[in-house]
Design an enzyme around this catalytic site. Sequence first.
Site, short mmCIF file in Angstrom:
data_model
loop_
_atom_site.label_atom_id
_atom_site.label_comp_id
_atom_site.label_asym_id
_atom_site.label_seq_id
_atom_site.Cartn_x
_atom_site.Cartn_y
_atom_site.Cartn_z
N ASP A 67 15.61 38.20 -49.46
CA ASP A 67 14.25 38.26 -50.01
C ASP A 67 14.23 38.31 -51.53
OD1 ASP A 67 15.39 40.81 -50.00
OD2 ASP A 67 14.02 41.61 -48.49
N ASN A 136 10.30 52.46 -42.29
CA ASN A 136 9.33 52.06 -41.26
C ASN A 136 9.92 51.02 -40.31
OD1 ASN A 136 9.43 49.79 -42.81
ND2 ASN A 136 7.26 49.75 -43.38
N HIS A 138 11.45 48.17 -41.24
CA HIS A 138 11.47 46.76 -41.69
C HIS A 138 12.90 46.26 -41.88
CE1 HIS A 138 11.04 48.15 -46.16
NE2 HIS A 138 12.28 47.74 -45.99
N GLU A 143 7.58 43.58 -42.30
CA GLU A 143 6.98 44.88 -42.07
C GLU A 143 6.53 45.01 -40.61
OE1 GLU A 143 7.33 46.98 -44.31
OE2 GLU A 143 6.90 46.21 -46.32
C1 F6R Z 1 16.56 44.40 -49.32
C2 F6R Z 1 15.80 44.42 -48.07
C3 F6R Z 1 15.26 45.69 -47.50
C4 F6R Z 1 16.21 46.89 -47.62
C5 F6R Z 1 15.57 48.13 -47.02
C6 F6R Z 1 16.43 49.37 -47.21
O1 F6R Z 1 16.97 43.09 -49.65
O2 F6R Z 1 15.57 43.39 -47.53
O3 F6R Z 1 14.94 45.48 -46.15
O4 F6R Z 1 17.41 46.61 -46.96
O5 F6R Z 1 14.33 48.35 -47.63
O6 F6R Z 1 16.50 49.66 -48.59
P1 F6R Z 1 17.48 50.79 -49.14
O7 F6R Z 1 18.86 50.31 -48.90
O8 F6R Z 1 17.17 50.85 -50.62
O9 F6R Z 1 17.15 52.03 -48.40
#
Ligand code: F6R
EC number: 3.5.99.6
Length: 242
Positions: A67, A136, A138, A143
Amino acid sequence: MKLIEAANYEEMSQKAAEIIIAQVKEKPDAVLGLATGSTMLGTYKQLVEDHRQNGTSYRNVRTVNLDEYIGLSPDHPNSYRYYMNQHLFSHIDIPLSQTYLPNGVSDDVEAECQRYEQLIENLGGIDLQLLGIGRNGHIGFNEPGTSFSTPTHVVELAPSTRQANARFFPSLEDVPHQAITMGIATILKSRHILLLAAGTAKAPIMAKLFEGTVTIDMPASVLHTHPNVTVIADQEALSLVP
Ligand code: F6R
Protein backbone atom coordinates in the site's frame (compact mmCIF):
# COMPACT_ATOMS: atom_id res chain seq x y z
CA MET A 1 -2.77 -21.80 9.01
CA LYS A 2 0.56 -22.66 10.57
CA LEU A 3 1.48 -20.88 13.80
CA ILE A 4 5.07 -20.27 14.87
CA GLU A 5 5.32 -18.93 18.41
CA ALA A 6 8.15 -16.58 19.28
CA ALA A 7 9.26 -15.51 22.73
CA ASN A 8 9.45 -11.83 21.82
CA TYR A 9 9.65 -9.27 19.00
CA GLU A 10 13.32 -10.03 18.37
CA GLU A 11 12.69 -13.73 17.89
CA MET A 12 9.61 -13.08 15.71
CA SER A 13 11.76 -10.85 13.48
CA GLN A 14 14.54 -13.44 13.32
CA LYS A 15 12.17 -16.23 12.31
CA ALA A 16 10.46 -14.05 9.70
CA ALA A 17 13.80 -13.04 8.20
CA GLU A 18 14.83 -16.71 8.01
CA ILE A 19 11.74 -17.53 5.94
CA ILE A 20 12.32 -14.58 3.58
CA ILE A 21 16.01 -15.44 3.16
CA ALA A 22 15.14 -19.09 2.45
CA GLN A 23 12.65 -17.92 -0.21
CA VAL A 24 15.27 -15.72 -1.90
CA LYS A 25 17.86 -18.52 -1.83
CA GLU A 26 15.41 -21.00 -3.32
CA LYS A 27 14.26 -18.56 -6.01
CA PRO A 28 16.74 -15.70 -6.57
CA ASP A 29 14.24 -13.80 -8.74
CA ALA A 30 11.38 -14.22 -6.26
CA VAL A 31 8.59 -11.66 -6.08
CA LEU A 32 8.34 -10.52 -2.46
CA GLY A 33 5.23 -8.71 -1.25
CA LEU A 34 6.28 -6.26 1.45
CA ALA A 35 4.59 -4.27 4.20
CA THR A 36 5.48 -1.24 6.31
CA GLY A 37 4.69 -0.34 9.92
CA SER A 38 6.39 -1.01 13.25
CA THR A 39 5.99 -4.78 13.09
CA MET A 40 8.28 -5.10 10.06
CA LEU A 41 11.18 -2.98 11.28
CA GLY A 42 12.92 -5.80 13.14
CA THR A 43 12.58 -8.16 10.20
CA TYR A 44 14.08 -5.64 7.77
CA LYS A 45 16.90 -5.02 10.24
CA GLN A 46 17.65 -8.75 10.27
CA LEU A 47 17.61 -8.89 6.45
CA VAL A 48 20.07 -6.00 6.27
CA GLU A 49 22.28 -7.63 8.89
CA ASP A 50 22.24 -10.93 7.03
CA HIS A 51 23.00 -9.21 3.73
CA ARG A 52 26.03 -7.54 5.31
CA GLN A 53 27.32 -10.61 7.10
CA ASN A 54 26.39 -13.44 4.76
CA GLY A 55 26.00 -11.66 1.44
CA THR A 56 22.48 -12.89 0.64
CA SER A 57 21.81 -11.18 -2.68
CA TYR A 58 18.61 -9.44 -3.82
CA ARG A 59 19.97 -8.49 -7.24
CA ASN A 60 17.24 -10.37 -9.07
CA VAL A 61 14.45 -10.07 -6.51
CA ARG A 62 11.38 -7.99 -7.35
CA THR A 63 9.28 -6.42 -4.60
CA VAL A 64 5.72 -5.11 -4.52
CA ASN A 65 4.43 -3.27 -1.48
CA LEU A 66 0.94 -3.63 -0.12
CA ASP A 67 0.00 0.00 0.00
CA GLU A 68 0.82 3.68 -0.20
CA TYR A 69 -0.84 6.85 1.10
CA ILE A 70 -2.59 9.05 -1.45
CA GLY A 71 -1.07 12.53 -1.61
CA LEU A 72 2.40 11.73 -0.27
CA SER A 73 5.24 11.89 -2.79
CA PRO A 74 8.05 9.31 -2.71
CA ASP A 75 10.38 11.77 -0.98
CA HIS A 76 7.88 12.59 1.78
CA PRO A 77 9.29 11.14 5.03
CA ASN A 78 5.93 9.53 5.84
CA SER A 79 5.42 7.89 2.46
CA TYR A 80 5.81 4.14 2.36
CA ARG A 81 8.32 4.48 -0.51
CA TYR A 82 10.49 6.56 1.82
CA TYR A 83 10.11 3.97 4.62
CA MET A 84 11.10 1.11 2.32
CA ASN A 85 14.14 2.93 0.94
CA GLN A 86 15.23 3.95 4.41
CA HIS A 87 14.72 0.65 6.22
CA LEU A 88 15.53 -1.90 3.54
CA PHE A 89 16.21 -1.04 -0.09
CA SER A 90 19.13 1.34 0.42
CA HIS A 91 20.94 -1.24 2.59
CA ILE A 92 20.74 -4.27 0.30
CA ASP A 93 21.77 -4.85 -3.33
CA ILE A 94 18.31 -4.68 -4.92
CA PRO A 95 18.09 -2.27 -7.88
CA LEU A 96 15.43 0.33 -6.99
CA SER A 97 13.97 -0.21 -10.47
CA GLN A 98 12.84 -3.68 -9.27
CA THR A 99 10.99 -2.29 -6.26
CA TYR A 100 7.37 -1.27 -6.72
CA LEU A 101 4.79 0.58 -4.65
CA PRO A 102 1.50 2.12 -5.74
CA ASN A 103 2.00 5.71 -6.92
CA GLY A 104 0.22 7.82 -4.32
CA VAL A 105 0.56 11.01 -6.35
CA SER A 106 -0.84 9.70 -9.62
CA ASP A 107 -3.23 12.10 -11.43
CA ASP A 108 -5.62 9.21 -11.91
CA VAL A 109 -5.64 6.98 -8.81
CA GLU A 110 -8.25 4.60 -10.24
CA ALA A 111 -6.07 3.95 -13.31
CA GLU A 112 -3.10 3.57 -10.96
CA CYS A 113 -4.91 0.79 -9.08
CA GLN A 114 -5.52 -1.11 -12.31
CA ARG A 115 -1.94 -0.58 -13.43
CA TYR A 116 -0.63 -1.92 -10.09
CA GLU A 117 -2.83 -5.00 -10.19
CA GLN A 118 -1.65 -5.70 -13.76
CA LEU A 119 1.96 -5.12 -12.77
CA ILE A 120 1.76 -7.83 -10.09
CA GLU A 121 0.29 -10.19 -12.63
CA ASN A 122 2.98 -9.33 -15.18
CA LEU A 123 5.66 -10.11 -12.57
CA GLY A 124 4.18 -13.60 -12.32
CA GLY A 125 2.35 -13.10 -9.02
CA ILE A 126 3.69 -12.86 -5.49
CA ASP A 127 5.76 -15.75 -4.10
CA LEU A 128 5.80 -14.58 -0.48
CA GLN A 129 3.58 -11.84 0.93
CA LEU A 130 4.45 -10.28 4.26
CA LEU A 131 1.52 -8.95 6.30
CA GLY A 132 1.05 -7.06 9.53
CA ILE A 133 -2.35 -6.88 11.17
CA GLY A 134 -4.24 -3.78 12.28
CA ARG A 135 -5.88 -3.68 15.69
CA ASN A 136 -9.21 -3.79 13.85
CA GLY A 137 -8.07 -6.77 11.78
CA HIS A 138 -7.12 -4.89 8.63
CA ILE A 139 -4.56 -6.36 6.26
CA GLY A 140 -2.91 -3.91 3.90
CA PHE A 141 -5.39 -1.07 4.23
CA ASN A 142 -8.40 -3.34 3.75
CA GLU A 143 -10.59 -2.13 6.57
CA PRO A 144 -13.46 -4.11 8.16
CA GLY A 145 -16.35 -4.47 5.71
CA THR A 146 -14.14 -4.76 2.61
CA SER A 147 -15.37 -7.43 0.19
CA PHE A 148 -13.02 -10.40 -0.12
CA SER A 149 -13.16 -10.11 -3.92
CA THR A 150 -11.62 -6.62 -4.21
CA PRO A 151 -8.48 -6.10 -6.32
CA THR A 152 -6.13 -3.13 -5.74
CA HIS A 153 -8.31 -0.14 -4.87
CA VAL A 154 -8.59 3.27 -3.22
CA VAL A 155 -9.61 3.24 0.45
CA GLU A 156 -10.85 5.77 2.95
CA LEU A 157 -8.82 5.10 6.09
CA ALA A 158 -10.83 4.26 9.20
CA PRO A 159 -10.56 6.87 11.98
CA SER A 160 -8.95 4.22 14.22
CA THR A 161 -6.30 3.51 11.56
CA ARG A 162 -5.51 7.22 11.11
CA GLN A 163 -5.27 7.48 14.88
CA ALA A 164 -2.96 4.47 15.13
CA ASN A 165 -0.69 5.86 12.39
CA ALA A 166 -0.69 9.43 13.73
CA ARG A 167 2.37 8.61 15.85
CA PHE A 168 4.48 8.88 12.71
CA PHE A 169 3.09 12.32 11.70
CA PRO A 170 3.41 15.79 13.28
CA SER A 171 -0.34 15.68 14.11
CA LEU A 172 -3.49 13.68 13.38
CA GLU A 173 -4.55 16.27 10.77
CA ASP A 174 -1.44 15.45 8.75
CA VAL A 175 -2.38 11.78 8.34
CA PRO A 176 -3.79 11.24 4.84
CA HIS A 177 -7.45 10.21 4.57
CA GLN A 178 -6.96 7.86 1.65
CA ALA A 179 -4.58 5.19 0.46
CA ILE A 180 -4.13 2.76 -2.41
CA THR A 181 -3.98 -0.83 -1.22
CA MET A 182 -3.72 -4.27 -2.73
CA GLY A 183 -7.16 -5.79 -2.30
CA ILE A 184 -7.94 -8.93 -0.38
CA ALA A 185 -8.27 -10.77 -3.70
CA THR A 186 -4.78 -9.56 -4.67
CA ILE A 187 -3.31 -10.73 -1.36
CA LEU A 188 -5.00 -14.13 -1.58
CA LYS A 189 -3.37 -14.83 -4.96
CA SER A 190 0.05 -14.89 -3.22
CA ARG A 191 1.57 -18.36 -3.12
CA HIS A 192 2.68 -18.06 0.52
CA ILE A 193 1.49 -15.52 3.10
CA LEU A 194 3.49 -14.65 6.22
CA LEU A 195 1.59 -12.69 8.87
CA LEU A 196 3.52 -11.16 11.76
CA ALA A 197 2.15 -9.86 15.06
CA ALA A 198 3.86 -8.65 18.21
CA GLY A 199 2.91 -6.90 21.41
CA THR A 200 -0.10 -6.76 23.72
CA ALA A 201 -1.89 -4.21 21.49
CA LYS A 202 -2.42 -7.05 18.99
CA ALA A 203 -3.55 -9.63 21.56
CA PRO A 204 -7.35 -9.04 21.23
CA ILE A 205 -7.32 -9.21 17.42
CA MET A 206 -5.07 -12.30 17.42
CA ALA A 207 -7.50 -14.03 19.81
CA LYS A 208 -10.28 -13.19 17.35
CA LEU A 209 -8.22 -14.49 14.42
CA PHE A 210 -7.70 -17.84 16.11
CA GLU A 211 -11.42 -18.16 16.91
CA GLY A 212 -11.56 -19.12 13.26
CA THR A 213 -14.75 -17.37 12.15
CA VAL A 214 -14.36 -16.00 8.61
CA THR A 215 -16.13 -12.65 8.25
CA ILE A 216 -15.66 -9.42 6.31
CA ASP A 217 -15.94 -7.62 9.66
CA MET A 218 -12.46 -8.98 10.39
CA PRO A 219 -10.42 -8.84 7.14
CA ALA A 220 -7.52 -11.01 8.38
CA SER A 221 -9.98 -13.85 9.02
CA VAL A 222 -10.00 -14.46 5.25
CA LEU A 223 -6.53 -15.99 5.67
CA HIS A 224 -8.25 -19.14 6.97
CA THR A 225 -9.38 -19.74 3.36
CA HIS A 226 -5.81 -19.66 1.96
CA PRO A 227 -3.88 -22.95 1.74
CA ASN A 228 -0.44 -21.64 2.66
CA VAL A 229 -0.39 -19.13 5.53
CA THR A 230 2.27 -18.91 8.23
CA VAL A 231 1.67 -16.75 11.29
CA ILE A 232 4.62 -15.76 13.46
CA ALA A 233 3.54 -14.09 16.68
CA ASP A 234 5.21 -13.32 19.97
CA GLN A 235 3.97 -14.35 23.40
CA GLU A 236 2.38 -10.96 24.08
CA ALA A 237 0.37 -11.04 20.86
CA LEU A 238 -0.76 -14.59 21.69
CA SER A 239 -1.53 -13.88 25.33
CA LEU A 240 -5.32 -13.91 24.85
CA VAL A 241 -5.44 -16.97 22.59
CA PRO A 242 -7.03 -19.73 24.72
C1 F6R B 1 1.43 -1.59 6.24
C2 F6R B 1 0.09 -2.18 6.27
C3 F6R B 1 -0.69 -2.29 7.53
C4 F6R B 1 0.14 -2.68 8.76
C5 F6R B 1 -0.75 -2.75 10.00
C6 F6R B 1 0.05 -3.02 11.26
O1 F6R B 1 1.97 -1.60 4.93
O2 F6R B 1 -0.39 -2.54 5.25
O3 F6R B 1 -1.73 -3.23 7.35
O4 F6R B 1 0.76 -3.91 8.55
O5 F6R B 1 -1.43 -1.53 10.15
O6 F6R B 1 0.89 -1.91 11.51
P1 F6R B 1 1.99 -1.95 12.66
O7 F6R B 1 3.00 -2.95 12.25
O8 F6R B 1 2.57 -0.55 12.67
O9 F6R B 1 1.28 -2.32 13.91
